[in-house]
Design a protein around this motif. Structure first.
Motif, PDB file in Angstrom:
ATOM      1  N   ARG A   1      -0.974   4.974  -3.249  1.00  0.00           N
ATOM      2  CA  ARG A   1      -1.274   3.681  -3.878  1.00  0.00           C
ATOM      3  C   ARG A   1      -1.024   2.520  -2.930  1.00  0.00           C
ATOM      4  NH1 ARG A   1       1.764   3.200  -9.389  1.00  0.00           N
ATOM      5  NH2 ARG A   1       0.438   1.341  -9.473  1.00  0.00           N
ATOM      6  N   GLY A   2      -0.723   2.825  -1.664  1.00  0.00           N
ATOM      7  CA  GLY A   2      -0.551   1.764  -0.679  1.00  0.00           C
ATOM      8  C   GLY A   2       0.840   1.186  -0.600  1.00  0.00           C
ATOM      9  N   VAL A   3       1.815   1.818  -1.243  1.00  0.00           N
ATOM     10  CA  VAL A   3       3.181   1.299  -1.210  1.00  0.00           C
ATOM     11  C   VAL A   3       3.832   1.693   0.120  1.00  0.00           C
ATOM     12  CG1 VAL A   3       5.451   1.361  -2.303  1.00  0.00           C
ATOM     13  CG2 VAL A   3       3.378   1.439  -3.717  1.00  0.00           C
ATOM     14  N   SER A   4       4.390   0.698   0.815  1.00  0.00           N
ATOM     15  CA  SER A   4       5.006   0.960   2.110  1.00  0.00           C
ATOM     16  C   SER A   4       6.526   0.972   2.061  1.00  0.00           C
ATOM     17  CB  SER A   4       4.553  -0.089   3.130  1.00  0.00           C
ATOM     18  OG  SER A   4       5.142  -1.358   2.832  1.00  0.00           O
ATOM     19  N   GLY A   5       7.102   0.191   1.160  1.00  0.00           N
ATOM     20  CA  GLY A   5       8.555   0.081   1.109  1.00  0.00           C
ATOM     21  C   GLY A   5       9.146  -0.694   2.263  1.00  0.00           C
ATOM     22  N   MET A   6       8.310  -1.394   3.019  1.00  0.00           N
ATOM     23  CA  MET A   6       8.792  -2.126   4.186  1.00  0.00           C
ATOM     24  C   MET A   6       9.377  -3.479   3.775  1.00  0.00           C
ATOM     25  SD  MET A   6       8.163  -0.386   6.997  1.00  0.00           S
ATOM     26  CE  MET A   6       8.221  -1.647   8.254  1.00  0.00           C
ATOM     27  N   PRO A   7      10.376  -3.979   4.502  1.00  0.00           N
ATOM     28  CA  PRO A   7      10.891  -5.330   4.228  1.00  0.00           C
ATOM     29  C   PRO A   7       9.819  -6.376   4.513  1.00  0.00           C
ATOM     30  CG  PRO A   7      11.812  -4.471   6.270  1.00  0.00           C
ATOM     31  CD  PRO A   7      11.073  -3.337   5.633  1.00  0.00           C
TER      32      PRO A   7
END
Length: 438
Positions: A421-427
């Motif tokens: 779904r395009g979630v990266s979890g990056m700050p």
């Protein structure tokens, strides 16, 4: 005309410019401007090296065997020559290498005869690599790595910092020590990867374990290091035992293409690092390299690749950095321009989130290594022999200049494997890792 005058005139006529050096030959004669760096040709064998292998490789062979030398600061001598070449090319608009004409060949042959320099090809220095087999086969890659990295752990301990980091440091200010710069670099890598206790990490090209041990000890992660060097593997496992990290550190003596045999499974790894190892992956094999990273990472997993590059206008037939580097230091190395590397990483399905140029940091790192070599010269010669020690003196001096003059670069490339779904979890900001690392 003296030996020195005749040789200097021939060289300057061939390359089409006046050299800012003074030349001294084996007969004691000198020519060239006073006060300039002094190039010493100790014997006729130096000329035979150049006659049989004109250009960089012949000069390197003469230097490595002690037939040719530079009095004073070797770096200042090389810098003066490069400046003269650049100025001459800028003046006449020439971008290529000097073209040797038949008249100059005849003059060189006549002078060599007069000086008694004509003879059999001199033996090649023992420090040269001699690889065989298919390019970037596992067997040849093993031989290439062994040539450089299995030289002597004791020797590398002489020149590297206590972390044993054999890559560019992060010099926050010019005043920091080599150890401080390398420690800052290791923190920076770990923060960019978002390491947390209990995570699983793979360190491809783990070397002497600077990152592997640091991440396990300071960030509590479980690290699988990957190397082709037996000496490096044994060194890291010994250090892990000394620090009580056996339960968090494993070093696999394997090719990166065989990670599954080390217990690495698809989509199970939280973070992957490759610190100045990607240059040793062949051009065609780099696709396999990046696709493997994508396959092993979890969704949201990060990869940091610190990699050297060559400038866009560097000759395409010298991807390893030139005859000297490719023959003595890193056979089969293949550096790419940064844009090409970024394209290959993105094509594997990894989202590039940050690129940090570190080119100006490397000359400071290399200068510290070179100082350590000079301070421990006698010990280095005892460990690896004078030929290899001279190889390293030339390598460190020339390498520092290549980065200083923007002929080579080095960058930290941070990428992530987004979820479906395009979630990266990056700050949201790189300040998250930069402020912590410094």
């Amino acid at each position: 005309m003296t030996h020195a005058s005749a040789l200097l005139r021939l060289v300057e006529d061939t390359i089409g410019l006046s050299l800012p050096i003074r030349l001294r030959t084996w007969d004691g004669s000198e020519a060239g401007p006073l006060g300039a760096p002094v190039v010493v040709i100790r014997n006729r064998r130096a000329l035979r090296h150049v006659l049989w292998s004109p250009g960089e490789l012949g000069i390197a062979r003469a230097y490595v065997q002690g037939d040719l030398d530079v009095e004073g600061d070797l770096g200042e001598g090389l810098r003066a020559i490069w400046d003269a070449v650049r100025d001459a090319r800028a003046a006449d608009g020439a971008a290529g290498r000097p073209r040797v004409r038949p008249r100059q060949v005849a003059s060189a042959a006549a002078l060599a005869l007069r000086l008694g320099a004509v003879g059999r090809r001199p033996p090649r220095p023992a420090a040269e690599s001699a690889l065989t087999g298919e390019l970037h086969s596992k067997e040849r890659d093993l031989a290439a790595i062994s040539h450089h990295y299995d030289l002597s752990n004791d020797f590398y301990e002489l020149i590297l910092d206590p972390n044993m980091a054999y890559s560019s440091g992060f010099h926050i200010t010019p005043e920091v020590t080599l150890e401080e710069a390398q420690t800052a670099k290791l923190h920076l890598v770990c923060r960019k990867l978002g390491l947390q206790p209990g995570m699983r990490m793979v360190d491809i090209g783990s070397g002497w374990g600077s990152l592997t041990l640091f991440a396990a000890e300071h960030y509590g992660v479980h690290v699988t290091g990957v190397t082709l060097s037996v000496e490096q593997r044994d060194y890291v496992m010994d250090r892990a035992a000394e620090r009580g990290l056996q339960d968090r550190v494993q070093v696999s003596l394997r090719h990166f293409r065989d990670l599954e045999a080390s217990g690495v499974r698809d989509a199970e790894i939280d973070a992957i690092a490759s610190i100045e190892m990607g240059e040793h992956v062949g051009d065609a094999e780099y696709v396999v390299f990046t696709e493997s990273i994508h396959r092993y990472l979890k969704p949201g997993g990060r990869v940091l690749i610190q990699q050297m590059s060559r400038s866009n206008d560097a000759p395409g037939d010298r991807p390893g950095g030139g005859p000297f580097i490719e023959t003595y230091i890193a056979p089969d190395m293949h550096m790419k321009p940064l844009p090409k590397t970024l394209g290959l990483i993105a094509a594997a399905g990894l989202e590039i989130r940050d690129v940090q140029a570190m080119r100006e940091h490397y000359p400071q790192t290399v200068a510290a290594w070179a100082a350590n070599l000079e301070d421990n010269w006698d010990r280095a010669v005892k460990l690896i022999g004078e030929e290899y020690a001279r190889v390293w003196r030339l390598y460190l001096t020339g390498g520092a200049l290549a980065f200083e003059e923007n002929r080579m670069g080095v960058d930290q490339i941070l990428a992530v494997k987004p979820s479906a779904r395009g979630v990266s979890g990056m700050p949201a900001s790189p300040l998250h890792w930069l402020s912590s690392a410094t």
